[in-house]
Write a protein that holds these residues in place. Structure first.
Motif, PDB file in Angstrom:
ATOM      1  N   THR A   5       0.681  -1.779  -0.445  1.00 20.85           N
ATOM      2  CA  THR A   5       0.211  -0.163   0.029  1.00 20.85           C
ATOM      3  C   THR A   5       0.982   1.404   0.053  1.00 20.85           C
ATOM      4  OG1 THR A   5      -1.614  -1.136   1.626  1.00 20.85           O
ATOM      5  CG2 THR A   5      -2.232   1.173   0.944  1.00 20.85           C
ATOM      6  N   ILE A   6       0.817   2.254  -0.887  1.00 20.77           N
ATOM      7  CA  ILE A   6       1.373   3.201  -0.740  1.00 20.77           C
ATOM      8  C   ILE A   6       0.573   4.495  -1.114  1.00 20.77           C
ATOM      9  CG2 ILE A   6       1.358   3.118  -3.911  1.00 20.77           C
ATOM     10  CD1 ILE A   6       3.984   4.228  -3.176  1.00 20.77           C
ATOM     11  N   ASN A   7       0.313   5.474   0.039  1.00 19.08           N
ATOM     12  CA  ASN A   7      -0.140   6.229  -0.286  1.00 19.08           C
ATOM     13  C   ASN A   7      -2.250   5.786   0.364  1.00 19.08           C
ATOM     14  OD1 ASN A   7       1.745   7.657   0.416  1.00 19.08           O
ATOM     15  ND2 ASN A   7       1.927   8.820  -2.072  1.00 19.08           N
ATOM     16  N   GLY A   8      -2.063   5.123   0.962  1.00 20.45           N
ATOM     17  CA  GLY A   8      -3.121   4.139   1.125  1.00 20.45           C
ATOM     18  C   GLY A   8      -4.031   3.697  -0.526  1.00 20.45           C
ATOM     19  N   LEU A   9      -2.904   3.674  -1.097  1.00 16.75           N
ATOM     20  CA  LEU A   9      -3.836   2.960  -2.578  1.00 16.75           C
ATOM     21  C   LEU A   9      -2.748   1.201  -2.808  1.00 16.75           C
ATOM     22  CD1 LEU A   9      -5.173   2.923  -5.239  1.00 16.75           C
ATOM     23  CD2 LEU A   9      -2.292   3.873  -6.478  1.00 16.75           C
ATOM     24  N   ALA A  10      -4.355   0.580  -3.002  1.00 12.01           N
ATOM     25  CA  ALA A  10      -3.876  -0.418  -2.653  1.00 12.01           C
ATOM     26  C   ALA A  10      -2.473  -1.050  -4.584  1.00 12.01           C
ATOM     27  CB  ALA A  10      -4.363  -1.712  -2.196  1.00 12.01           C
ATOM     28  N   PHE A  25       5.853   5.001 -11.077  1.00 14.28           N
ATOM     29  CA  PHE A  25       5.141   4.396 -12.484  1.00 14.28           C
ATOM     30  C   PHE A  25       4.230   4.698 -12.011  1.00 14.28           C
ATOM     31  CE2 PHE A  25       2.202   0.857 -12.942  1.00 14.28           C
ATOM     32  CZ  PHE A  25       2.859   0.638 -14.309  1.00 14.28           C
ATOM     33  N   TYR A  26       3.337   5.126 -10.432  1.00 18.64           N
ATOM     34  CA  TYR A  26       1.722   5.577 -10.089  1.00 18.64           C
ATOM     35  C   TYR A  26       1.662   6.894 -10.069  1.00 18.64           C
ATOM     36  CZ  TYR A  26       0.063   0.696  -9.483  1.00 18.64           C
ATOM     37  OH  TYR A  26       0.067  -0.563  -9.367  1.00 18.64           O
ATOM     38  N   ARG A  73       4.112  -1.038   3.492  1.00 18.49           N
ATOM     39  CA  ARG A  73       2.564   0.324   3.966  1.00 18.49           C
ATOM     40  C   ARG A  73       3.414   1.720   3.852  1.00 18.49           C
ATOM     41  NH1 ARG A  73      -2.261  -0.571   5.416  1.00 18.49           N
ATOM     42  NH2 ARG A  73      -2.942   1.565   5.533  1.00 18.49           N
ATOM     43  N   VAL A  74       4.041   2.372   3.328  1.00 16.71           N
ATOM     44  CA  VAL A  74       4.375   3.567   2.028  1.00 16.71           C
ATOM     45  C   VAL A  74       3.734   4.838   2.179  1.00 16.71           C
ATOM     46  CG1 VAL A  74       6.241   4.353   0.674  1.00 16.71           C
ATOM     47  CG2 VAL A  74       5.986   1.906   1.243  1.00 16.71           C
ATOM     48  N   ARG A  75       4.595   5.782   3.392  1.00 18.76           N
ATOM     49  CA  ARG A  75       3.900   7.320   2.603  1.00 18.76           C
ATOM     50  C   ARG A  75       5.019   7.976   2.747  1.00 18.76           C
ATOM     51  NH1 ARG A  75       1.919   4.889   6.787  1.00 18.76           N
ATOM     52  NH2 ARG A  75       4.293   4.886   8.653  1.00 18.76           N
ATOM     53  N   THR A  76       4.456   8.914   1.024  1.00 17.33           N
ATOM     54  CA  THR A  76       5.641   9.173   0.025  1.00 17.33           C
ATOM     55  C   THR A  76       5.817  10.733   0.844  1.00 17.33           C
ATOM     56  OG1 THR A  76       4.539  10.342  -2.058  1.00 17.33           O
ATOM     57  CG2 THR A  76       5.592   7.745  -1.666  1.00 17.33           C
ATOM     58  N   ALA A  77       5.177  11.356   0.655  1.00 18.57           N
ATOM     59  CA  ALA A  77       4.633  12.944   1.676  1.00 18.57           C
ATOM     60  C   ALA A  77       4.027  12.657   3.276  1.00 18.57           C
ATOM     61  CB  ALA A  77       4.258  13.754   0.457  1.00 18.57           C
ATOM     62  N   SER A  78       4.125  12.784   4.121  1.00 18.59           N
ATOM     63  CA  SER A  78       3.287  12.892   5.499  1.00 18.59           C
ATOM     64  C   SER A  78       4.859  13.992   5.464  1.00 18.59           C
ATOM     65  CB  SER A  78       4.398  11.435   6.489  1.00 18.59           C
ATOM     66  OG  SER A  78       5.082  10.939   6.682  1.00 18.59           O
ATOM     67  N   THR A  79       3.586  14.415   7.208  1.00 17.39           N
ATOM     68  CA  THR A  79       4.663  15.591   7.333  1.00 17.39           C
ATOM     69  C   THR A  79       5.964  14.912   8.193  1.00 17.39           C
ATOM     70  OG1 THR A  79       2.272  16.332   9.040  1.00 17.39           O
ATOM     71  CG2 THR A  79       4.745  16.724   9.484  1.00 17.39           C
ATOM     72  N   ASP A 208      -1.650  15.428   9.148  1.00 18.38           N
ATOM     73  CA  ASP A 208      -0.218  15.947   9.332  1.00 18.38           C
ATOM     74  C   ASP A 208       0.078  14.906   9.127  1.00 18.38           C
ATOM     75  OD1 ASP A 208       1.808  14.827  11.885  1.00 18.38           O
ATOM     76  OD2 ASP A 208       0.483  12.885  11.602  1.00 18.38           O
ATOM     77  N   ASN A 209      -1.168  13.604   8.558  1.00 20.60           N
ATOM     78  CA  ASN A 209      -0.440  12.597   7.748  1.00 20.60           C
ATOM     79  C   ASN A 209      -1.718  12.382   6.180  1.00 20.60           C
ATOM     80  OD1 ASN A 209       0.850  10.255   7.204  1.00 20.60           O
ATOM     81  ND2 ASN A 209      -0.886   8.615   7.539  1.00 20.60           N
ATOM     82  N   MET A 210      -1.689  13.835   5.572  1.00 23.61           N
ATOM     83  CA  MET A 210      -2.087  13.975   4.186  1.00 23.61           C
ATOM     84  C   MET A 210      -0.716  13.744   3.573  1.00 23.61           C
ATOM     85  SD  MET A 210      -4.470  14.668   2.813  1.00 23.61           S
ATOM     86  CE  MET A 210      -4.755  16.016   1.266  1.00 23.61           C
ATOM     87  N   MET A 211      -1.078  13.125   2.721  1.00 27.17           N
ATOM     88  CA  MET A 211      -0.007  12.838   1.193  1.00 27.17           C
ATOM     89  C   MET A 211      -0.050  14.178   0.507  1.00 27.17           C
ATOM     90  SD  MET A 211       1.205  10.542   2.580  1.00 27.17           S
ATOM     91  CE  MET A 211       0.381   9.527   3.401  1.00 27.17           C
ATOM     92  N   CYS A 212       0.146  14.855   0.489  1.00 25.93           N
ATOM     93  CA  CYS A 212       0.626  16.404  -0.628  1.00 25.93           C
ATOM     94  C   CYS A 212       0.698  16.231  -1.302  1.00 25.93           C
ATOM     95  CB  CYS A 212       0.594  17.570   0.267  1.00 25.93           C
ATOM     96  SG  CYS A 212       0.077  19.102  -0.819  1.00 25.93           S
ATOM     97  N   TYR A 213       0.233  15.013  -3.213  1.00 23.73           N
ATOM     98  CA  TYR A 213       1.663  14.929  -4.037  1.00 23.73           C
ATOM     99  C   TYR A 213       0.560  15.374  -4.763  1.00 23.73           C
ATOM    100  CZ  TYR A 213      -1.654  10.601  -3.669  1.00 23.73           C
ATOM    101  OH  TYR A 213      -3.140  10.269  -3.461  1.00 23.73           O
TER     102      TYR A 213
END
Length: 225
Positions: A5-10, A25-26, A73-79, A208-213
């Protein structure tokens, strides 16, 4: 295939892929400095860090070198990620404040000043030139020397290498060679005039955990709902 899961996307990706490749890629932007297509991953600049795991056991890893894992589980732009990247950019600015590449990264990530003593070095040890020379030019004319503060890039024993064909590949990829005129005062170390970029909206605790991409950023629209 590996499920994560990356930024909530499976997503489902090929085994052996690295997190940076998956994000690109995504269409999830991750800033990089020492990474370049066609060269081996190095993980020196630390700009491409992402947050993996959850809760107190989560950690930051370099996405260009970290392989995918089942159930990750991956987050690319968390705080936490954004703060780490801004700190790295400040340190890079202190090392080479006149680099156009680093200044543009600063503008893109909301870094308006750096708090460290400027060094005005001509190398940030990203290793791009070394890998370009070895992997693309097949020359190995230059390499790393020394350790710690004495670490540098050059030819063995500082003697002109007979393997060097003066192709200019090392200079082409070097971010420190791409200079921009700037001031020497700390508060004016970042020009940003050529970039005209806006920082991500991660200032409020709500995000705080918003993925602002997303481009344009939709945080303001979400706040209205």
């Amino acid at each position: 295939m590996v499920n994560l899961t990356i930024n909530g996307l499976a997503v489902q990706v090929e085994k052996g892929s690295r997190l940076l490749e998956v994000a690109q890629f995504y269409g999830l932007p991750i800033p990089t400095l020492c990474h370049m297509d066609g060269l081996s991953p190095y993980g020196a600049c630390r700009l491409c860090v992402v947050e993996i795991g959850e809760g107190p056991r989560s950690k930051l890893v370099t996405s260009c070198t970290y392989p995918v894992e089942e159930g990750l589980r991956v987050r690319t732009a968390s705080t936490r990620v954004v703060r780490a990247r801004r700190m790295v950019i400040e340190l890079l600015l202190a090392t080479c404040p006149q680099s156009k590449t680093i200044q543009d990264l600063a503008s893109a990530h909301g870094v308006r000043q750096q708090r460290f003593r400027q060094e005005h070095d001509d190398c940030i040890l990203c290793g791009l030139c070394v890998r370009m020379c070895e992997e693309q030019m097949m020359a190995r004319a230059i390499g790393f020397r020394g350790r710690g503060e004495r670490r540098s890039i050059g030819t063995p024993f500082d003697v002109k290498s007979e393997l060097c064909r003066t192709c200019g590949g090392c200079q082409l990829v070097c971010p420190a060679c791409q200079l921009r005129c700037t001031f020497v005062e700390k508060d004016a170390a970042i020009c940003g005039g050529c970039a005209n970029l806006q920082p991500p909206c991660l200032d409020k605790p709500k995000f705080d955990n918003m993925m602002c991409y997303m481009k344009p950023c939709v945080a303001c629209e979400i706040e209205k709902d």
